[in-house]
Write an enzyme that holds these catalytic residues in place. Structure first.
Site, PDB file in Angstrom:
ATOM      1  N   GLU A  88      45.583  26.658  34.882  1.00 33.27           N
ATOM      2  CA  GLU A  88      46.747  26.495  35.865  1.00 33.27           C
ATOM      3  C   GLU A  88      46.637  25.137  36.489  1.00 33.27           C
ATOM      4  O   GLU A  88      45.865  24.937  37.418  1.00 33.27           O
ATOM      5  CB  GLU A  88      46.855  27.768  36.789  1.00 33.27           C
ATOM      6  CG  GLU A  88      48.155  27.673  37.413  1.00 33.27           C
ATOM      7  CD  GLU A  88      48.280  29.000  38.244  1.00 33.27           C
ATOM      8  OE1 GLU A  88      47.857  30.208  38.034  1.00 33.27           O
ATOM      9  OE2 GLU A  88      49.019  28.839  39.481  1.00 33.27           O
ATOM     10  N   LYS A 281      46.291  37.368  43.762  1.00 26.17           N
ATOM     11  CA  LYS A 281      46.178  36.654  42.634  1.00 26.17           C
ATOM     12  C   LYS A 281      45.609  35.387  42.776  1.00 26.17           C
ATOM     13  O   LYS A 281      44.924  34.644  41.980  1.00 26.17           O
ATOM     14  CB  LYS A 281      47.527  36.617  41.764  1.00 26.17           C
ATOM     15  CG  LYS A 281      47.672  36.236  40.559  1.00 26.17           C
ATOM     16  CD  LYS A 281      47.966  34.611  40.324  1.00 26.17           C
ATOM     17  CE  LYS A 281      48.195  34.121  39.001  1.00 26.17           C
ATOM     18  NZ  LYS A 281      48.006  32.664  39.097  1.00 26.17           N
ATOM     19  N   ASP A 297      31.138  37.248  34.319  1.00 31.45           N
ATOM     20  CA  ASP A 297      32.051  38.189  33.783  1.00 31.45           C
ATOM     21  C   ASP A 297      33.340  38.190  34.500  1.00 31.45           C
ATOM     22  O   ASP A 297      33.253  39.045  35.791  1.00 31.45           O
ATOM     23  CB  ASP A 297      31.306  39.572  33.566  1.00 31.45           C
ATOM     24  CG  ASP A 297      32.408  40.705  32.817  1.00 31.45           C
ATOM     25  OD1 ASP A 297      33.634  40.238  32.814  1.00 31.45           O
ATOM     26  OD2 ASP A 297      31.834  41.559  32.489  1.00 31.45           O
ATOM     27  N   HIS A 394      52.974  22.525  43.304  1.00 35.14           N
ATOM     28  CA  HIS A 394      52.725  22.946  41.997  1.00 35.14           C
ATOM     29  C   HIS A 394      53.514  22.251  41.050  1.00 35.14           C
ATOM     30  O   HIS A 394      53.137  22.184  40.092  1.00 35.14           O
ATOM     31  CB  HIS A 394      53.585  24.562  42.337  1.00 35.14           C
ATOM     32  CG  HIS A 394      53.119  25.553  41.128  1.00 35.14           C
ATOM     33  ND1 HIS A 394      51.897  26.155  41.051  1.00 35.14           N
ATOM     34  CD2 HIS A 394      53.746  26.012  40.029  1.00 35.14           C
ATOM     35  CE1 HIS A 394      51.802  27.068  39.907  1.00 35.14           C
ATOM     36  NE2 HIS A 394      52.761  26.720  39.211  1.00 35.14           N
TER      37      HIS A 394
HETATM   38  C1  MEV Z   1      49.973  31.238  41.776  1.00 28.72           C
HETATM   39  O1  MEV Z   1      49.075  30.990  40.740  1.00 28.72           O
HETATM   40  C2  MEV Z   1      49.491  31.541  43.104  1.00 28.72           C
HETATM   41  C3  MEV Z   1      50.269  31.813  44.370  1.00 28.72           C
HETATM   42  O2  MEV Z   1      51.700  32.707  43.886  1.00 28.72           O
HETATM   43  C4  MEV Z   1      49.660  32.562  45.333  1.00 28.72           C
HETATM   44  C5  MEV Z   1      50.328  33.003  46.502  1.00 28.72           C
HETATM   45  O3  MEV Z   1      51.423  33.426  46.460  1.00 28.72           O
HETATM   46  O4  MEV Z   1      49.688  33.175  47.426  1.00 28.72           O
HETATM   47  C6  MEV Z   1      50.854  30.534  44.850  1.00 28.72           C
END
Ligand code: MEV
Length: 450
Positions: A88, A281, A297, A394
């Protein structure tokens, strides 16, 4: 594409070359090109390639992920350059930015709270539970003795079996009991060690139950012996803190407003599972990348973290924030079962390099590094989300992916990167700018833009 015979027997027994021939001839429209591509992903050093081939069954090639590094991670007064294997685009950049920010504010403070791992012999028993309890108390020495040869090295390193308890789980399922065994596995993750110990102990349990006067009248059936990837007694905490004034990053950020909004964003993830999932996530972006780079792992780590996040019955944030008495504190507390010996650590050359880069840490030190990486990632995400929005950073990082999809040349990439320097480059904008630069029509699918 032939697709004449997609079923095959004895595939694993074929040579690597024969597997590739079958795979490409049966599944690809251009087998020769498929073979060439697979071959091009082989390591130049045959011995290294053979090692990769032997990690799993039916290997046909390697699968590349970028290995990036996030420098300037100050953790417990030591500076680390943290290896991260991830696809990513914005993750490493975010980690590095966060690390730099906290470097100037005392860094990350990581503490291993506990390092006990748990495994179970899951079994059913139809007889007298009190007799079973007496049996388990009586045979404790035999249960330990049965694993003596397996635990010898671990005991020499200060680890081994800590305790064995009988758990009556009949309220959850008819006749269901467990022998719950606690382990200390020092610098190894310990999965094989734990499973081997459990299997030896299960033999003793079966045998003793069959011959014991109290339990012989009931049926004891061992269903399975397996470690638990849920490790709520193997916990690490990492924290950053500074005065509210020190949140100033030289921009026109109002630090009080920022701290308030940031804390509120964390609170939302503490109370709202939809947000908690995305929030966590993002944390796992930082955690998995280091876990993977260091040969650990990541599926086990993921499973444990998500179970931990739901331990009170609702899925919640793994990080927490407080703003009080003029101080900003932000911390993570997670279960992390990691190893720096055993597993891939001596086998995968890149794992060895990653561990060396970190100064060959023990498991506890690595737990602190990984937790800090998760916290740094979450800090970067929340800072962006509560200020500029996430897409600015991003899409900036994603720009190169879009340009690569368009097969832009290096010169075109340089021009368009500088063109988008102060903008949020959405996919369609990039396609339009690229086509304008090349003087070619915009593909119909991209639509007309004003
Ligand atoms: C993207 O991989 C992760 C985010 O969505 C985490 C978040 O929203 O805190 C940017």
């Amino acid at each position: 594409m032939k697709r004449s015979n997609l079923q095959i027997r004895g595939f694993s027994k074929l040579s690597k070359a024969a597997k590739i021939t079958w795979l490409t001839e049966q599944h690809l429209s251009d087998p020769a090109r498929g073979q060439e591509l697979l071959a091009s992903y082989n390591h130049a050093d045959e011995a290294v390639q053979k090692r990769h081939d032997e990690f799993i069954e039916n290997t046909v090639a390697n699968y590349f992920l970028p290995l990036g590094v996030a420098p300037n991670f100050l953790i417990n007064n030591q500076v680390y350059t943290v290896p991260m294997a991830i696809e990513e685009s914005s993750v490493v950049a975010a980690a590095a930015k966060s690390a730099q920010f906290w470097m100037d504010r005392g860094g990350f403070h990581s503490t291993v709270i506990s390092s006990t791992k748990i495994g179970h012999i899951h079994f059913t028993f139809t007889g007298d539970a009190a007799a079973l309890n007496r049996l388990v108390v009586r045979i404790q020495p035999e249960l330990f003795a049965a694993t003596d040869s397996i635990t010898a090295n671990m005991r020499a390193r200060g680890g081994g079996i800590l305790r064995i308890d009988l758990k009556d789980r009949r309220a959850a399922m008819d006749d269901y009991f467990q022998l719950e065994v606690r382990f200390e596995t020092r610098d190894s993750m310990g999965a094989n060690f734990i499973n081997s110990c459990l299997e030896e102990m299960a033999k003793v349990l079966r045998l003793e139950a069959a011959t014991d006067a109290g339990t012989a009248s009931g049926d004891l059936e061992v269903v399975m012996c397996i470690l638990s990837n849920y490790t709520p007694e193997c916990i690490v905490r990492s924290e950053v803190r500074c005065s509210l004034e020190d949140l100033d990053d030289g921009s026109d950020l109002d630090v009080y407003e920022f701290a308030r909004k940031f804390q509120r964003a964390v609170r939302i993830a503490e109370v709202e599972p939809y947000r908690a999932t995305t929030h966590n996530k993002g944390i796992m972006n930082g955690i998995d990348a280091v876990v993977l780079a260091t040969g650990n792992d990541f599926r086990a780590v993921e499973a444990a973290c998500h179970t931990y996040a739901s331990r009170d019955g609702q899925y919640r944030s793994l990080t927490h924030c407080s703003v009080a008495d003029g101080e900003f504190r932000f911390w993570i507390e997670i279960p992390l079962s990691l190893g720096t010996v055993g597993g891939l650590t001596k086998l995968h050359p890149m794992v060895q390099l990653a561990l060396e880069m970190l100064g060959n840490p023990g498991a506890h030190e690595l737990m602190g590094i990984v937790a800090a990486s998760g916290l740094a990632q979450n800090f970067a995400a929340l800072r962006a989300l509560t200020t500029t929005g996430i897409q600015k950073g991003h899409m900036k990082m994603h720009l190169l992916n879009i340009l690569n999809q368009l097969e832009a040349t290096d010169a075109e990439k340089a021009q368009l990167t500088s063109f988008f320097a102060d903008k949020v480059p959405h996919h369609a904008d990039v396609v339009h700018a690229f086509c304008a630069l090349r003087g070619i029509p915009v593909p119909a699918a991209e639509g007309v833009r004003s």
